[in-house]
Design a protein around this motif. Structure first.
Motif, short mmCIF file in Angstrom:
data_model
loop_
_atom_site.label_atom_id
_atom_site.label_comp_id
_atom_site.label_asym_id
_atom_site.label_seq_id
_atom_site.Cartn_x
_atom_site.Cartn_y
_atom_site.Cartn_z
N ILE A 84 -14.95 -19.13 -21.01
CA ILE A 84 -14.09 -18.12 -20.19
C ILE A 84 -15.15 -17.19 -19.30
CG2 ILE A 84 -12.06 -18.25 -21.73
CD1 ILE A 84 -13.07 -15.58 -22.77
N GLY A 85 -16.42 -17.08 -19.68
CA GLY A 85 -17.03 -15.92 -18.79
C GLY A 85 -18.23 -16.22 -18.84
N LEU A 92 -13.85 -10.78 -29.02
CA LEU A 92 -13.09 -11.99 -28.35
C LEU A 92 -12.07 -12.20 -29.05
CD1 LEU A 92 -15.12 -15.06 -27.27
CD2 LEU A 92 -13.02 -15.28 -28.35
N ASP A 95 -5.40 -16.11 -28.40
CA ASP A 95 -3.90 -15.90 -28.70
C ASP A 95 -3.13 -17.29 -28.50
OD1 ASP A 95 -1.15 -15.46 -28.95
OD2 ASP A 95 -1.06 -13.62 -27.97
N VAL A 100 -3.83 -17.41 -24.08
CA VAL A 100 -4.83 -16.43 -23.51
C VAL A 100 -6.24 -16.54 -24.41
CG1 VAL A 100 -5.17 -14.09 -23.20
CG2 VAL A 100 -3.16 -15.10 -22.08
N LYS A 101 -7.42 -16.40 -23.74
CA LYS A 101 -8.66 -16.06 -24.42
C LYS A 101 -9.10 -15.36 -23.68
CE LYS A 101 -9.15 -21.12 -25.76
NZ LYS A 101 -9.82 -22.14 -25.62
N LEU A 102 -9.73 -14.12 -24.24
CA LEU A 102 -10.29 -13.03 -23.57
C LEU A 102 -11.38 -12.39 -24.39
CD1 LEU A 102 -7.01 -10.90 -22.66
CD2 LEU A 102 -8.73 -12.04 -21.02
N GLN A 103 -12.28 -11.68 -23.62
CA GLN A 103 -13.53 -11.00 -24.49
C GLN A 103 -13.65 -9.54 -23.51
OE1 GLN A 103 -16.91 -13.49 -24.28
NE2 GLN A 103 -16.48 -13.78 -22.01
N ALA A 107 -10.02 -5.37 -21.54
CA ALA A 107 -9.14 -6.45 -21.22
C ALA A 107 -8.35 -6.97 -22.31
CB ALA A 107 -9.87 -7.64 -20.73
N ILE A 108 -8.70 -7.00 -23.43
CA ILE A 108 -7.91 -7.43 -24.45
C ILE A 108 -6.77 -6.05 -24.76
CG2 ILE A 108 -8.01 -7.50 -27.02
CD1 ILE A 108 -10.77 -8.65 -27.11
N ASP A 110 -5.42 -4.21 -22.83
CA ASP A 110 -4.63 -3.95 -21.86
C ASP A 110 -3.40 -5.19 -22.01
OD1 ASP A 110 -5.51 -1.94 -20.44
OD2 ASP A 110 -6.51 -3.31 -18.79
N TYR A 111 -4.09 -6.43 -22.56
CA TYR A 111 -3.31 -7.60 -22.89
C TYR A 111 -2.27 -7.45 -23.64
CZ TYR A 111 -1.95 -12.15 -24.74
OH TYR A 111 -1.51 -13.18 -25.33
#
Length: 262
Positions: A84-85, A92, A95, A100-103, A107-108, A110-111
């Motif tokens: 993802i990045g 990290l 969900d 969704v995959k976020l790090q 960002a997490i 806000d999600y």
């Protein structure tokens, strides 16, 4: 016992530095069907920001500890990070309810507010957080950086077959000691948030602001979870389904983890 009490005092100082964040949460969370997965370093100030929001939203989630030099879940996190990045950052989040995959903490955060908050918007105090978490760094310093590095004596042991279960909220000084040890031992666990839902919940379990027998808020999450906690809403509370052990006190839990998994 003396060393444990010193660690408790250090943890209390950390809670005071946090200024009350990670204590209170909604009584009626929007808990997803599948548990959110958090690849986490307990002593990391950026990870702490996300855990504070998870407490505020009162969401349960799965923790996959990724301390420095960790060998169990850190390689998995690094693979996801590359997808993802290009490189891994902690925290990290994965969900599976939304794919969704976020790090990265902002960002997490806000999600989480957009997906599981009541308004779908990030509150002003959680927007545009400082890139240098000064208070969070002081909190980690007060804890002597525990919960950041893997216990090298545990490197060759396999993780337990079933995930441990921990009842907690982020700012609990006693629970923090347990989470630090779980991270150092790279033990995955399901964290059940039981954030304080109203003023009557405030204070330690034996010394709450409202005197008399404790009665949780009717219809709230605490009322539902107290059934799973032997009718006693006190954290930390650990269940190990691998051995059938149920424990409340932080020192007893840490001694158990060291004896069983270290």
């Amino acid at each position: 016992m003396i060393m444990h009490q010193i660690k408790v005092l250090q943890s209390v100082v950390s809670t005071l530095l946090e200024g009350g964040r990670g204590v209170s949460g909604t009584a009626n969370p929007k808990q997803p069907a599948l548990a959110i997965q958090l690849y986490d370093r307990e002593g990391c100030p950026f990870c702490r920001r996300v855990r504070e929001v998870l407490t505020m939203l009162n969401l349960d989630f799965e923790v996959y500890p990724c301390p420095k030099n960790g060998t169990r879940f850190r390689p998995i996190a690094e693979q996801i990070g590359q997808e993802i990045g290009g490189s891994v950052q902690f925290p990290l989040l994965v969900d599976e309810n939304t794919g969704v995959k976020l790090q990265g903490s902002q960002a997490i955060i806000d999600y989480l507010f957009q997906t599981y908050g009541k308004t779908g918007k990030t509150p002003a105090k959680w927007k545009n957080l400082s890139k240098q978490p000064v208070i969070g760094t002081l909190v980690s310093g007060a804890r002597l950086m525990r919960g950041l590095k893997a216990d090298s004596t545990n490197a060759t042991k396999a993780p337990p077959a079933q995930m441990l279960q921990l009842w907690s909220f982020e700012a609990s000084p006693y629970t923090r000691l347990v989470r630090e040890r779980l991270c150092e031992l790279e033990l995955p666990y399901a964290l059940h948030n039981v954030a304080k839902e109203r003023w009557q919940d405030m204070g330690p379990a034996v010394l709450r602001l409202k005197p008399g027998p404790y009665v949780p808020l009717a219809g709230g999450k605490r009322e539902r979870e107290i059934v799973n906690m032997q009718g006693r809403l006190q954290v930390p509370y650990l269940i190990d389904p691998n051995t059938g052990v149920h424990l409340f006190e932080s020192k007893d839990i840490i001694d158990y983890l060291n004896h069983t998994y270290c």
